[in-house]
Write a protein that holds these residues in place. Sequence first.
Motif, PDB file in Angstrom:
ATOM      1  N   TYR A  28       0.835  -1.212   0.000  1.00 19.19           N
ATOM      2  CA  TYR A  28       0.000   0.000   0.000  1.00 19.19           C
ATOM      3  C   TYR A  28       0.867   1.258   0.000  1.00 19.19           C
ATOM      4  N   LEU A  29       1.950   1.222   0.757  1.00 15.83           N
ATOM      5  CA  LEU A  29       2.832   2.375   0.836  1.00 15.83           C
ATOM      6  C   LEU A  29       3.484   2.655  -0.530  1.00 15.83           C
ATOM      7  N   THR A  30       3.912   1.605  -1.216  1.00 17.16           N
ATOM      8  CA  THR A  30       4.499   1.768  -2.544  1.00 17.16           C
ATOM      9  C   THR A  30       3.473   2.311  -3.524  1.00 17.16           C
ATOM     10  N   LEU A  31       2.231   1.801  -3.438  1.00 11.74           N
ATOM     11  CA  LEU A  31       1.174   2.277  -4.322  1.00 11.74           C
ATOM     12  C   LEU A  31       0.875   3.754  -4.076  1.00 11.74           C
ATOM     13  N   ALA A  32       0.885   4.165  -2.830  1.00 14.52           N
ATOM     14  CA  ALA A  32       0.643   5.573  -2.503  1.00 14.52           C
ATOM     15  C   ALA A  32       1.724   6.465  -3.087  1.00 14.52           C
ATOM     16  N   MET A  33       2.977   5.996  -3.033  1.00 18.35           N
ATOM     17  CA  MET A  33       4.070   6.789  -3.603  1.00 18.35           C
ATOM     18  C   MET A  33       3.957   6.880  -5.123  1.00 18.35           C
ATOM     19  N   VAL A  34       3.486   5.789  -5.755  1.00 22.90           N
ATOM     20  CA  VAL A  34       3.266   5.818  -7.205  1.00 22.90           C
ATOM     21  C   VAL A  34       2.204   6.847  -7.559  1.00 22.90           C
ATOM     22  N   TYR A  35       1.090   6.819  -6.813  1.00 27.17           N
ATOM     23  CA  TYR A  35       0.027   7.793  -7.058  1.00 27.17           C
ATOM     24  C   TYR A  35       0.523   9.218  -6.841  1.00 27.17           C
ATOM     25  N   GLN A  36       1.364   9.391  -5.832  1.00 25.15           N
ATOM     26  CA  GLN A  36       1.873  10.726  -5.534  1.00 25.15           C
ATOM     27  C   GLN A  36       2.755  11.230  -6.681  1.00 25.15           C
ATOM     28  N   GLN A  37       3.572  10.338  -7.255  1.00 21.45           N
ATOM     29  CA  GLN A  37       4.405  10.721  -8.391  1.00 21.45           C
ATOM     30  C   GLN A  37       3.559  11.047  -9.613  1.00 21.45           C
ATOM     31  N   MET A  38       2.421  10.390  -9.747  1.00 21.33           N
ATOM     32  CA  MET A  38       1.533  10.644 -10.879  1.00 21.33           C
ATOM     33  C   MET A  38       0.670  11.883 -10.677  1.00 21.33           C
ATOM     34  N   GLY A  39       0.728  12.464  -9.495  1.00 21.75           N
ATOM     35  CA  GLY A  39      -0.066  13.657  -9.219  1.00 21.75           C
ATOM     36  C   GLY A  39      -1.507  13.364  -8.853  1.00 21.75           C
ATOM     37  N   LYS A  40      -1.799  12.103  -8.540  1.00 26.15           N
ATOM     38  CA  LYS A  40      -3.167  11.730  -8.149  1.00 26.15           C
ATOM     39  C   LYS A  40      -3.315  11.909  -6.634  1.00 26.15           C
ATOM     40  N   GLU A  41      -3.551  13.142  -6.236  1.00 28.00           N
ATOM     41  CA  GLU A  41      -3.553  13.462  -4.802  1.00 28.00           C
ATOM     42  C   GLU A  41      -4.717  12.811  -4.069  1.00 28.00           C
ATOM     43  N   ARG A  42      -5.888  12.796  -4.649  1.00 24.94           N
ATOM     44  CA  ARG A  42      -7.049  12.230  -3.957  1.00 24.94           C
ATOM     45  C   ARG A  42      -6.868  10.731  -3.724  1.00 24.94           C
ATOM     46  N   GLU A  43      -6.388  10.031  -4.758  1.00 27.88           N
ATOM     47  CA  GLU A  43      -6.143   8.591  -4.602  1.00 27.88           C
ATOM     48  C   GLU A  43      -5.019   8.333  -3.592  1.00 27.88           C
ATOM     49  N   THR A  44      -3.987   9.199  -3.617  1.00 30.16           N
ATOM     50  CA  THR A  44      -2.882   9.062  -2.665  1.00 30.16           C
ATOM     51  C   THR A  44      -3.378   9.201  -1.230  1.00 30.16           C
ATOM     52  N   LEU A  45      -4.225  10.189  -1.003  1.00 28.55           N
ATOM     53  CA  LEU A  45      -4.776  10.425   0.346  1.00 28.55           C
ATOM     54  C   LEU A  45      -5.546   9.201   0.833  1.00 28.55           C
ATOM     55  N   GLN A  46      -6.362   8.620  -0.059  1.00 25.34           N
ATOM     56  CA  GLN A  46      -7.161   7.458   0.341  1.00 25.34           C
ATOM     57  C   GLN A  46      -6.275   6.276   0.721  1.00 25.34           C
ATOM     58  N   ILE A  47      -5.180   6.057  -0.050  1.00 24.82           N
ATOM     59  CA  ILE A  47      -4.288   4.944   0.251  1.00 24.82           C
ATOM     60  C   ILE A  47      -3.595   5.152   1.593  1.00 24.82           C
ATOM     61  N   TYR A  48      -3.140   6.386   1.857  1.00 26.79           N
ATOM     62  CA  TYR A  48      -2.479   6.655   3.141  1.00 26.79           C
ATOM     63  C   TYR A  48      -3.448   6.454   4.304  1.00 26.79           C
ATOM     64  N   GLU A  49      -4.696   6.787   4.095  1.00 25.53           N
ATOM     65  CA  GLU A  49      -5.692   6.560   5.146  1.00 25.53           C
ATOM     66  C   GLU A  49      -5.839   5.063   5.422  1.00 25.53           C
ATOM     67  N   GLN A  50      -5.806   4.253   4.339  1.00 24.79           N
ATOM     68  CA  GLN A  50      -5.879   2.799   4.502  1.00 24.79           C
ATOM     69  C   GLN A  50      -4.663   2.272   5.248  1.00 24.79           C
ATOM     70  N   ILE A  51      -3.497   2.828   4.954  1.00 25.23           N
ATOM     71  CA  ILE A  51      -2.267   2.377   5.609  1.00 25.23           C
ATOM     72  C   ILE A  51      -2.334   2.676   7.104  1.00 25.23           C
ATOM     73  N   ILE A  52      -2.750   3.887   7.437  1.00 24.78           N
ATOM     74  CA  ILE A  52      -2.814   4.277   8.853  1.00 24.78           C
ATOM     75  C   ILE A  52      -3.853   3.442   9.583  1.00 24.78           C
ATOM     76  N   ALA A  53      -4.934   3.085   8.883  1.00 27.39           N
ATOM     77  CA  ALA A  53      -5.949   2.232   9.513  1.00 27.39           C
ATOM     78  C   ALA A  53      -5.374   0.848   9.805  1.00 27.39           C
ATOM     79  N   LEU A  54      -4.518   0.348   8.899  1.00 31.25           N
ATOM     80  CA  LEU A  54      -3.907  -0.962   9.096  1.00 31.25           C
ATOM     81  C   LEU A  54      -2.757  -0.903  10.098  1.00 31.25           C
TER      82      LEU A  54
END
Length: 608
Positions: A488-514
């Motif tokens: 999940y952390l790697t996927l969030a960094m990929v989204y962040q590099q792509m400029g997909k901020e909303r998707e990045t935020l959702q993934i980080y929320e999932q990581i913190i929940a886990l």
Amino acid sequence: MFNNIIYFIVVLLIYNVSFPDSPPEGFLSAGLGPLVLSWIVFAFYCARVYGRLFQRIREGGESEGILAEHYQRLNVRLSVLAIFLFTLAVHFFNLKQWLSLIPGFRQFSVLQGILGLAVFFFYLCTIWYVAHPVYRAIFRVDISRRSFILSQLRFNLPILFPWLILSFSYDLLALSPWPSLNAVMNSVYGQMVFFAVFIILLMAVLPKFIQSWWGCRPLPSSEKADLLRSFLAQNGFRYRGLLTWPIFEGRMLTAGIMGIVPRYRYILVTDSLLKTLSADELKAVLAHEMGHARYRHLFLYILFFIGFMVLSFGLADISIYLAFLWPGLMDLIASDEARSQSMFYLLISLPMLISLLVYFRFVMGFFMRHFERQADLYSAAVMGTPIFTIRSLETIAFLSGKSRDIPSWHHFSIKERVAYLMRAYQEPDLMRRHDRFVRISFLIYLVCMAGLGYLFNLGPIKQYTTYGVAEQAIRQQLAKEPQNVDLYLTLAMVYQQMGKERETLQIYEQIIALDPYRAVALNNLAWLLATASEPDLRDPERAVDLARRAVTLERSPGFLDTLAEAYFVDGRVEDAIRTIKEALATAKENRAYYKKQLQRFQEGMDSP
């Protein structure tokens, strides 16, 4: 010759994308047997189709132009079939795998390439062997079959000289003991620069070796030869030599020019052309070749090859990335079978093959036709009249059996060229207008190639395809490991590099929940909430809370910088300055960045 250049590029591409793993057991059944059988079928087919054409020639009733056109089309069709059979040999009959077993061949790709190309040349020799009687009958050239095949080989092999020298140089560089040099050569940009510089230098001096390979000799002194040399001198044309061109035993009616620098520039004329044309017509032919040098067409051809190389580097990577997104292809490359992996690479090379055909057939072909027109107009201008250029074209077309009405992809038809020369006689400024048209067209080409080169190698297309592949691979793995926080952390960094901020935020929320104590996720989410480009995603107060938690877990300069940024956007400038000073005091790298941050925060405090 121009068709064969494309054929050899395609063949080299097909050969290089194959996967050289261990061959299957049974050399006769898996390799040699199918290869020989396919050649026998090919040879019988060639004999049949050329036999039919020869029968039409004996029956008469058709013009030589129509028969010559059919002969050329047949050559193209059979050459394409030879490429197909070569593809079977490489990807299904394990040609490259068997060659890799020869001692030293796995380390030197140039040795594998030479023997691989020898198989393709064997197919071509089959075509030439069977085509010989038809060639003699249509073009009225009295040449033996042996001389015909040897002339074809001598004529076509120089096409491969640049590849041969370039591949050998790459092999030597790969064996060098200097890691930094290998790193540069393995990078895309290092390969581009090396290829461009090497090919320009190579093409500058290669004509010296090619004219020797063809057996060219200085034109013997005669009345015509002396007139031609005097004509070149009068026009201030610089060249190394005026040579006889013994290709096809000198019986072809043709001339040519080689060399982008005068020291290694040669003008080639066949004996048949010298005997057939008058002195003024020969001068017009030489003026045409001078026109190619005057407009630097040979150098521009090199630029066209470099342009395609730049385009193909990026296109190859993008093809691989897109292939990873195609369900089913990943199973091929995951297979242990060399044939399956070869099929994978062959499939992803299809966009390259299509782009190659489109590029050379339509893009480069467009310029080649208009370059020939430029040379025709230059010849007419030098001679003071187009009549001698027209007469030379018509004579060559008539005596060589070529149809004056049929164009090729790289030449206008004789009829079109003559009509344009007559038009130039009536419109004195046509040459100037055509030169301007070519310059503008080439400028458009440069702009388009620079844009495509950037998009495919550096721009957003390559970036998004690269990250798209990573996203797809991570998603597939997450389906198997839905609780894997690292994925999940790697996927969030990929989204962040792509400029997909909303998707990045959702993934980080999932990581913190886990995992509420994953410091990197806390820090990165805090930075996103503090600096998001979309205002509705920002939450400075929560950013401060998350950044504090991250710093509590790991008090690193990077995490302190995030906390300072969160303080600053939350309006707590003094806390931001204090925190960034701590980051600067402990930082060993990126100190210039932290100093800029401190300066920005201090300016924020001073501003009203």
